[in-house]
Design an enzyme around this catalytic site. Structure first.
Site, PDB file in Angstrom:
ATOM      1  N   CYS A  72       7.999  14.149  -8.051  1.00 42.44           N
ATOM      2  CA  CYS A  72       6.717  13.639  -8.543  1.00 42.44           C
ATOM      3  C   CYS A  72       5.569  14.479  -7.981  1.00 42.44           C
ATOM      4  CB  CYS A  72       6.550  12.160  -8.214  1.00 42.44           C
ATOM      5  SG  CYS A  72       6.579  11.798  -6.469  1.00 42.44           S
ATOM      6  N   ASP A 127      14.902  10.105  -5.426  1.00 43.89           N
ATOM      7  CA  ASP A 127      13.540   9.891  -5.939  1.00 43.89           C
ATOM      8  C   ASP A 127      12.560   9.943  -4.764  1.00 43.89           C
ATOM      9  OD1 ASP A 127      11.376   9.314  -7.542  1.00 43.89           O
ATOM     10  OD2 ASP A 127      11.731   7.146  -7.542  1.00 43.89           O
TER      11      ASP A 127
HETATM   12  N1  SAH Z   1      12.721   4.923  -6.594  1.00 44.89           N
HETATM   13  C1  SAH Z   1      11.714   3.977  -6.177  1.00 44.89           C
HETATM   14  C2  SAH Z   1      10.437   4.651  -5.730  1.00 44.89           C
HETATM   15  C3  SAH Z   1      10.600   5.634  -4.577  1.00 44.89           C
HETATM   16  S1  SAH Z   1       9.109   6.039  -3.763  1.00 44.89           S
HETATM   17  C4  SAH Z   1      11.461   2.993  -7.316  1.00 44.89           C
HETATM   18  O1  SAH Z   1      11.994   3.177  -8.411  1.00 44.89           O
HETATM   19  O2  SAH Z   1      10.737   2.020  -7.088  1.00 44.89           O
HETATM   20  C5  SAH Z   1       9.629   6.943  -2.388  1.00 44.89           C
HETATM   21  C6  SAH Z   1      10.215   6.134  -1.241  1.00 44.89           C
HETATM   22  O3  SAH Z   1      10.672   7.060  -0.253  1.00 44.89           O
HETATM   23  C7  SAH Z   1       9.249   5.221  -0.503  1.00 44.89           C
HETATM   24  O4  SAH Z   1       9.755   3.921  -0.518  1.00 44.89           O
HETATM   25  C8  SAH Z   1       9.221   5.745   0.960  1.00 44.89           C
HETATM   26  O5  SAH Z   1       9.193   4.692   1.916  1.00 44.89           O
HETATM   27  C9  SAH Z   1      10.526   6.466   1.037  1.00 44.89           C
HETATM   28  N2  SAH Z   1      10.648   7.585   1.990  1.00 44.89           N
HETATM   29  C10 SAH Z   1       9.741   8.535   2.296  1.00 44.89           C
HETATM   30  N3  SAH Z   1      10.272   9.464   3.122  1.00 44.89           N
HETATM   31  C11 SAH Z   1      11.567   9.087   3.327  1.00 44.89           C
HETATM   32  C12 SAH Z   1      12.654   9.662   4.073  1.00 44.89           C
HETATM   33  N4  SAH Z   1      12.522  10.796   4.740  1.00 44.89           N
HETATM   34  N5  SAH Z   1      13.838   9.013   4.056  1.00 44.89           N
HETATM   35  C13 SAH Z   1      13.985   7.861   3.376  1.00 44.89           C
HETATM   36  N6  SAH Z   1      13.006   7.295   2.650  1.00 44.89           N
HETATM   37  C14 SAH Z   1      11.803   7.902   2.629  1.00 44.89           C
END
Ligand code: SAH
Length: 381
Positions: free
Chosen positions: A325, A285
């Site tokens: 998204c 996600d």
């Molecule tokens: N699935 C979650 C929402 C995910 S939002 C829910 O249901 O609440 C996307 C997330 O990806 C954020 O927390 C952000 O900190 C993280 N993120 C962004 N780039 C990333 C990367 N390269 N590796 C790991 N996490 C990352």
């Protein structure tokens, strides 16, 4: 105009008079025929956002009250009582309020103002929201880049009532989560994934789960609730991981089955591949890779990369929950990317479910751009 709520500057032959930012203007066709009342945005490519195509209607407090009442009624119709006390109450264009986002977190409202038109009516909208929901405390999270395009500065703070001194605790499908309204991502929580998280619980029993981009543990908690054998959650945000762990404790779920790791998913998936690790259920996600259509190509590469690796890490019979998204990536394109990833991973997989943003994020038929979240549940054979 085909009912679309946006009028781009390039489509305007002539402007008459001197409207102020956010002021209501009449939009007319080349032959002078009335098309719409719209909010004027002198700085934006989206020069005007349509309030109504009914010439007899007046854009005033009564009009805004009607739109807000309609938005609240929609949520009452589509979210059964008891499903959640956190939801999107107003979803911008799709609720006939272009540029306004309102999320509810238990007894808190969080507003995000993204257009000059809403900015102009801010005070009236805040009063109406408080009156119509009966909620006293409203916080503004207009800390988003797109405000610049409207000539607006970023802004956050209390707009009514008191500041959220502690985090709000919300209850979603029986699970409790702490939401950081002031410092969390977006307006605090990804309420758009609520029903998809619930779907995940249905697949989780006995499985070894990898939750990539876990934020505060949304999918992780549902996996444990659904009886997962173990859940490894990855995110680059240390704060989010700490919150995820706390959320687990808040629900009395088996802490020993959960592992939280601060990691870049792109690197972690490669590491797991090299280590020969495997999982039964993987969630991808990621954040928006393509906020606009211009970034679609780079986004496609990113999606393909992580999906390819995930297919390799899945055991036969394993399940992939994969999301995008990015507004610029259509459901059709996303499926093609995921198909390409499976092909390159030399994996035979089938789509068994298609997922989308929850019903509290409606998509007006006149505004297909409002559909941004798409997901596939794929079964590896
Ligand atoms: N699935 C979650 C929402 C995910 S939002 C829910 O249901 O609440 C996307 C997330 O990806 C954020 O927390 C952000 O900190 C993280 N993120 C962004 N780039 C990333 C990367 N390269 N590796 C790991 N996490 C990352």
């Amino acid at each position: 105009m085909q009912g679309r709520p946006w009028i781009f500057s390039g489509a305007i032959a002539r402007e008459e008079g001197h409207a102020l930012p956010g002021e209501t203007v009449a939009v007319r066709s080349a032959n002078g025929e009335f098309l719409a009342w719209a909010a004027y945005s002198p700085e934006s490519q989206i020069r005007a956002r349509v309030w109504t195509t009914d010439e007899a209607e007046q854009v005033n407090v009564g009009f805004l009250r009607g739109r807000l009442e309609r938005a609240l009624a929609l949520r009452r119709a589509v979210i059964p009582a008891g499903e959640t006390d956190a939801m999107r109450l107003v979803h911008g264009e799709s609720d006939g309020l272009p540029g306004l986002v309102v999320d509810r977190y238990a007894n808190w409202l969080v507003v995000q103002i993204l257009s000059a038109g809403i900015e102009r009516w801010k005070d009236e909208i805040i009063s109406l929201l408080s009156e119509l929901t009966g909620l006293e405390n409203i916080y503004e999270r207009s800390d988003v880049d797109v405000r610049k395009l409207e000539g607006l500065a970023e802004r956050t703070g209390v707009v009514r009532g008191i500041a959220p001194s502690e985090q709000a605790v919300i209850t979603e499908n029986g699970l409790r989560f702490c939401v950081d309204i002031i410092g969390g991502q977006k307006t605090g929580f990804y309420v758009d994934q609520r029903r998809n998280r619930a779907r995940l619980a249905a697949y989780a029993a006995g499985r070894e789960v990898l939750n990539c981009f876990c934020y505060t543990g949304g999918f992780s908690l549902y996996a444990l609730q659904g009886g997962a054998r173990s859940v490894l959650s990855l995110d680059t945000s240390a704060e989010a991981l700490v919150q995820g762990q706390a959320n687990l404790g808040l629900n009395g779920l088996p802490v020993e089955r959960a592992e939280w790791r601060e990691a870049d998913v792109f690197q972690a998936l490669r590491l797991f591949r090299d280590q020969g690790r495997s999982f039964d259920l993987i969630v991808l996600d990621p954040p928006k890779f393509a906020p606009t259509a211009a970034q679609v190509e780079g986004a496609a590469r990113g999606y393909k990369d992580i999906n390819l690796l995930a297919f390799k890490l899945l055991r036969p019979g394993g399940v992939l929950f994969t999301f995008s998204c990015s507004g610029g990536v259509t459901a059709d394109l996303f499926q093609k990317i995921v198909a390409g990833a499976a092909l390159d991973a030399k994996v035979d997989a089938a789509v068994v479910e298609r997922l989308a943003q929850g019903p509290d994020h409606p998509v007006a038929l006149s505004f297909p751009e409002g559909e941004y979240l798409k997901g596939l549940v794929c079964l590896k054979r």
